[in-house]
Design a protein around this motif. Structure first.
Motif, PDB file in Angstrom:
ATOM      1  N   ALA A   2       0.835  -1.202   0.000  1.00  0.00           N
ATOM      2  CA  ALA A   2       0.000   0.000   0.000  1.00  0.00           C
ATOM      3  C   ALA A   2       0.869   1.251   0.000  1.00  0.00           C
ATOM      4  O   ALA A   2       0.528   2.238  -0.643  1.00  0.00           O
ATOM      5  N   GLU A   3       1.982   1.188   0.713  1.00  0.00           N
ATOM      6  CA  GLU A   3       2.886   2.334   0.754  1.00  0.00           C
ATOM      7  C   GLU A   3       3.474   2.599  -0.632  1.00  0.00           C
ATOM      8  O   GLU A   3       3.602   3.748  -1.046  1.00  0.00           O
ATOM      9  N   ASN A   4       3.816   1.533  -1.366  1.00  0.00           N
ATOM     10  CA  ASN A   4       4.335   1.671  -2.719  1.00  0.00           C
ATOM     11  C   ASN A   4       3.292   2.320  -3.625  1.00  0.00           C
ATOM     12  O   ASN A   4       3.610   3.198  -4.423  1.00  0.00           O
ATOM     13  N   PHE A   5       2.035   1.903  -3.490  1.00  0.00           N
ATOM     14  CA  PHE A   5       0.949   2.491  -4.278  1.00  0.00           C
ATOM     15  C   PHE A   5       0.784   3.964  -3.949  1.00  0.00           C
ATOM     16  O   PHE A   5       0.610   4.803  -4.840  1.00  0.00           O
ATOM     17  N   LEU A   6       0.858   4.302  -2.671  1.00  0.00           N
ATOM     18  CA  LEU A   6       0.720   5.690  -2.242  1.00  0.00           C
ATOM     19  C   LEU A   6       1.839   6.550  -2.831  1.00  0.00           C
ATOM     20  O   LEU A   6       1.586   7.652  -3.323  1.00  0.00           O
ATOM     21  N   ASN A   7       3.048   6.041  -2.815  1.00  0.00           N
ATOM     22  CA  ASN A   7       4.168   6.790  -3.382  1.00  0.00           C
ATOM     23  C   ASN A   7       3.991   7.005  -4.879  1.00  0.00           C
ATOM     24  O   ASN A   7       4.278   8.096  -5.391  1.00  0.00           O
TER      25      ASN A   7
END
Length: 54
Positions: A2-7
């Motif tokens: 999810a953090e990768n998607f947010l970035n």
């Protein structure tokens, strides 16, 4: 994950913001400023939230 998607979403928003800044349309420039506020402020907000959880 999810953090990768947010970035990636933030990066895409910054790219859109940069393109809007290059236009002569005043509303587009205002939209760019709003995007910058969201993408610039969200990193700091997330760090503050993590501190509060501890």
């Amino acid at each position: 994950m999810a953090e990768n998607f947010l970035n990636k979403a933030k990066e895409a928003a910054k790219n859109v913001s940069d393109k809007l800044k290059d236009t002569d349309n005043e509303k587009a420039k205002q939209a760019s400023e709003q995007i910058d506020k969201f993408t610039g402020g969200s990193d700091n907000d997330n760090k503050d939230d993590k501190k509060d959880e501890k």
